[in-house]
Structure formats: C-alpha cells, structure tokens
Design a protein around this motif. Sequence first.
Motif, PDB file in Angstrom:
ATOM      1  N   LEU A  69       0.821  -1.209   0.000  1.00  0.00           N
ATOM      2  CA  LEU A  69       0.000   0.000   0.000  1.00  0.00           C
ATOM      3  C   LEU A  69       0.861   1.267   0.000  1.00  0.00           C
ATOM      4  O   LEU A  69       0.360   2.356   0.276  1.00  0.00           O
ATOM      5  N   VAL A  80      -3.005   5.414   7.030  1.00  0.00           N
ATOM      6  CA  VAL A  80      -3.932   4.605   6.242  1.00  0.00           C
ATOM      7  C   VAL A  80      -4.544   3.559   7.166  1.00  0.00           C
ATOM      8  O   VAL A  80      -3.827   2.879   7.903  1.00  0.00           O
ATOM      9  N   ALA A  82      -6.505   0.103   7.125  1.00  0.00           N
ATOM     10  CA  ALA A  82      -6.782  -1.018   6.224  1.00  0.00           C
ATOM     11  C   ALA A  82      -7.497  -2.119   6.994  1.00  0.00           C
ATOM     12  O   ALA A  82      -7.221  -2.346   8.172  1.00  0.00           O
ATOM     13  N   ASP A 102      -7.820  -5.846  10.902  1.00  0.00           N
ATOM     14  CA  ASP A 102      -7.619  -4.440  10.570  1.00  0.00           C
ATOM     15  C   ASP A 102      -6.283  -3.959  11.121  1.00  0.00           C
ATOM     16  O   ASP A 102      -5.674  -4.616  11.966  1.00  0.00           O
ATOM     17  N   ALA A 111       3.903   0.131   5.055  1.00  0.00           N
ATOM     18  CA  ALA A 111       2.775  -0.117   4.153  1.00  0.00           C
ATOM     19  C   ALA A 111       2.984  -1.298   3.213  1.00  0.00           C
ATOM     20  O   ALA A 111       2.090  -1.650   2.450  1.00  0.00           O
ATOM     21  N   LEU A 139      -9.939  -6.369   0.647  1.00  0.00           N
ATOM     22  CA  LEU A 139      -9.067  -5.472   1.396  1.00  0.00           C
ATOM     23  C   LEU A 139      -9.564  -4.049   1.148  1.00  0.00           C
ATOM     24  O   LEU A 139      -9.535  -3.564   0.026  1.00  0.00           O
ATOM     25  N   HIS A 140     -10.057  -3.420   2.195  1.00  0.00           N
ATOM     26  CA  HIS A 140     -10.521  -2.033   2.138  1.00  0.00           C
ATOM     27  C   HIS A 140      -9.442  -1.142   2.747  1.00  0.00           C
ATOM     28  O   HIS A 140      -8.740  -1.572   3.662  1.00  0.00           O
ATOM     29  N   TRP A 141      -9.339   0.095   2.261  1.00  0.00           N
ATOM     30  CA  TRP A 141      -8.454   1.059   2.905  1.00  0.00           C
ATOM     31  C   TRP A 141      -9.058   2.448   2.857  1.00  0.00           C
ATOM     32  O   TRP A 141      -9.833   2.781   1.973  1.00  0.00           O
ATOM     33  N   HIS A 142      -8.708   3.233   3.874  1.00  0.00           N
ATOM     34  CA  HIS A 142      -9.119   4.627   3.987  1.00  0.00           C
ATOM     35  C   HIS A 142      -7.851   5.442   4.181  1.00  0.00           C
ATOM     36  O   HIS A 142      -7.130   5.241   5.165  1.00  0.00           O
ATOM     37  N   VAL A 143      -7.583   6.346   3.248  1.00  0.00           N
ATOM     38  CA  VAL A 143      -6.418   7.213   3.336  1.00  0.00           C
ATOM     39  C   VAL A 143      -6.836   8.476   4.078  1.00  0.00           C
ATOM     40  O   VAL A 143      -7.731   9.198   3.639  1.00  0.00           O
ATOM     41  N   LYS A 154     -10.918  -0.211  -2.437  1.00  0.00           N
ATOM     42  CA  LYS A 154     -10.814  -1.612  -2.037  1.00  0.00           C
ATOM     43  C   LYS A 154     -10.320  -2.467  -3.189  1.00  0.00           C
ATOM     44  O   LYS A 154     -10.361  -2.059  -4.349  1.00  0.00           O
TER      45      LYS A 154
END
Length: 167
Positions: A69, A80, A82, A102, A111, A139-143, A154
């Motif tokens: 990532l 981030v 995840a 998570d 990352a 796999l979800h991620w929020h920056v 995702k």
Amino acid sequence: MHSFGYRANALLTFAVTILAFICAIASFSDNFSNQNPSAQIQILNINWFQKQPHGNDEVSLTLNITADLQSLFTWNTKQVFAFVAAEYETSENALNQVSLWDAIIPEKEHAKFWIQISNKYRFIDQGHNLRGKDFNLTLHWHVMPKTGKMLADKIVMSGYRLPNAYR
C-alpha cells in the motif's frame, strides 16, 4: 488612523485566508498522485467451522495477507486504515460484511507487509447460512490526509468457498 484591534483583525483574517488557500492546494495536489496498491489473501486453513449453541455459524480462518500500500502515501498522508472483510450474500441480505482483520498504517515504510494470522474478529453469521457459501475477501483502505478529504477504495478477491459440513 486605525485602532490596534482593527489592524489585528485584518492581519488575522489575511493569515487565515492564506492558510485556507494553502490547505486547498495541498488537498488538490493529491489528485495527481499515482495510486496502484496491490494485495493477495490466501486462506491457509479453516481452523474450525461450527454451529454455536444458539444457532449461529462461526468460522475461524488462518489467513496469509500480502499487501503493498506504499503508493497510497504522499506528503499529505497522515495514516492509512486497512481492513479485510469477508463479503457474501444470503436470502435476507444482498451484502453481508464481516471484518476479519484491521490495522492502522502510520508510515510508508510499514505499508508493504506480509502477515499470517487467524482472523482477529469472529466470523459469525446470524443464522446458519455459511455452509457451502461462496464469499469474497476484500481489502478495504481509507487514506486519512493531513488536510483535505478522506479517500477510500478496495481490492476484491473472489473464489473462496466454505465447506458443506461443520468441522
């Protein structure tokens, strides 16, 4: 002549305007970064698959999660978040999501990772819908930026199936 209060107000207003303009430019610059994260998730083992006493299905999985990532990090990235979710359909709900793992990734150096874990959170279906069920691991991620809007995306990995019988 203007009073001290009037001059201080003008100076503060000008400073806040310049700060807001710089924050807007910083947020806008994130649109030009090339983000190409990659991930792969393997199920190494189904530790147990059982029906709980009150009727819900529960699964414990051993997962091998490999992800890069690093491309999500820019100079404006604070961290981030995840997480891996199991996603499946039932007759009652078009989408069921159960979070399995998570992590908060604070720096670009952390990352790119490879971990082998049992699911951190319980994989439970409220009912008995998991036997023989096809599901996706996502796999979800929020920056989370220092300034600007939060971005989310995702990677969906399909082709997983639970056994037809409890073990």
